[in-house]
Design an enzyme around this catalytic site. Sequence first.
Site, PDB file in Angstrom:
ATOM      1  N   TYR A  14       0.813  -1.223   0.000  1.00  0.00           N
ATOM      2  CA  TYR A  14       0.000   0.000   0.000  1.00  0.00           C
ATOM      3  C   TYR A  14       0.845   1.271   0.000  1.00  0.00           C
ATOM      4  CZ  TYR A  14      -0.094  -0.381   5.250  1.00  0.00           C
ATOM      5  OH  TYR A  14       0.195  -0.513   6.584  1.00  0.00           O
ATOM      6  N   GLU A  15       0.179   2.367  -0.316  1.00  0.00           N
ATOM      7  CA  GLU A  15       0.811   3.676  -0.554  1.00  0.00           C
ATOM      8  C   GLU A  15       1.791   3.635  -1.727  1.00  0.00           C
ATOM      9  OE1 GLU A  15      -0.619   6.008   0.700  1.00  0.00           O
ATOM     10  OE2 GLU A  15      -1.667   4.907   2.254  1.00  0.00           O
TER      11      GLU A  15
END
Length: 596
Positions: free
Chosen positions: A439-440
């Site tokens: 994620y990110e």
Amino acid sequence: MPIYKAPLEDVRFVLDEIVGAGKLAELPGYEDATPDLIAQVLEEGAKLCEEVLFPLNQSGDGEGCTFENGVVRTPKGFKEAYGTYIEAGWQGLSCDPAYGGQGLPKLVNTMLEEFICSANLSFGMYPGLSLGAYNALSTYGSEALKQRFLGRLVDGTWAGTMCLTEPHCGTDLGLIRTKAVPQEDGSHTITGTKIFISAGEHDLTENILHLVLARLPDAPAGTRGISLFLVPKFLPNEDGGVGPRNGVACGSIEHKMGIKASATCVMNFEDATGWLVGEPHKGMRAMFVMMNAARLAVGIQGLGVAEVSYQNAVAYAKERLQGRSLKGAAHPDKPADPIIVHPDVRRNLLTARAYTEGARALGALVGYKLDVAEKHADEKTRKEADEFVQLMTPIVKALFTDIGFESANIAVQVHGGHGFIWETGVEQYVRDARICQIYEGTNGVQALDLVGRKLPQDMGRLLRRFFHPVGAEIEADMENEELAEFVLPLAKAFAKLQQATAIIAQKGLKDPEEAGAAATDYLRLFGLVALGWMWLRMVKAAQAKLAAGEGNAAFLEAKIRTARFYMAKLLPQTNALFITIMAGSKPLMEMEEAAF
């Protein structure tokens, strides 16, 4: 049962001897941030993490979040722990005092985040996302929005999220379809669906503020047509309290591999009232304030998991009796020797330790540069610090999360079959750490950001913020015989990094796939050199303190020995990485798509 103690001695060493955190008090607004005050704050934060958050980590994993009739409930104890967290003012630690924050340096918050992520990564998601929302709103929000909402984010009574991803698009945000329609009162109605929204719905706060990417009716195509909106779960009353329910609801929560006590939600917006943050069609610029901060924070998540994994692996290796030392009984009074006597177990432990302590030093340096970039009186100094942070952000995110996952796997390996069992706790770290690489922006995306954006930016200006100080330090230490075993390996690896950088820049101009094919290996090469730089600094600091008869001699000697392991056993990976980079894109791209 797993264990955790915040590594306060190592943090103090890094802050005082490597980063020079004492200089923070010289920055405008940080006059009270002395080393002693910072140490006291982190000691109190350590107690919170060890005594309140860590005991909930394994039970939270076992129970997970529940979803019923649109309501998400966090595991037992989480709401009470969150209450303790915000009552003590931790949420506003580095926030502006104008909105109720304590105004302490971002570096202090970075160190606290490591403790939180070691103790309870799922819990840390909730306040972490609120801080990200605070950063975006304080940077780009109108004065009216700041006055209305920032105080609630700072005191933690309201939470925040970032709503980017949609069912048909993840990294390519230019494809989003969520719509924003202007209203006569200056607000907008927001309609669309967002997925994978961490902390999108929960029972910890009385309200949740969603920062949502959406398109206005006249929006141009692609990322140039994205705007950012603040959409609260409950609309605020005139007195600032919680008012009527807005048109936003959780449709479901995901059943995940890890971070099970963090609610990952599908969020549905149906004519929800929201307010524009920043300028129309400039939402990506505002959202990147959150995303860049989040990428650094996710890197610290990896560091936190690495630390707690290492601690548990060491504890088990010291107590688990199995076989005898290859040289004969090391503990003849016992029926067998603890497995820490075995070379391969030590290789595993030292690998996790060397990566973790090197990453802590680098993460602290980046945290310090964040403060310099914001507070320093000299504009040139601020700009150079910001450029260093820009360059290091994808490296911190990708390298640290790779280290976290590797260290968690090492902990399982050291535990053997017991590591595969839920009750011992270490298998949770593997599951929790895995999302950090995704994620990110996946770690592959971070690598592309490094070679595609950061390297060529302004003819390589960002690179100078790293290359110049590293090169100067190597040159200054080359004639020091006491440092030879540390500085020579670093000098060779640094030369490989410089050579690889030039070749990627040259080939990438002609063929972007050449840069793309080298990206992941190049980021790892860069990261290993950066950790080597930190280890050289730590060796010099440890040697100086030992020579002066200061500090904990056993701690300082261990620093030097860990550095020796890093330089001899881990940094040489740069040679293989350089070879793979030189192999170019052909081995990857010549395969026909149909042949896969």
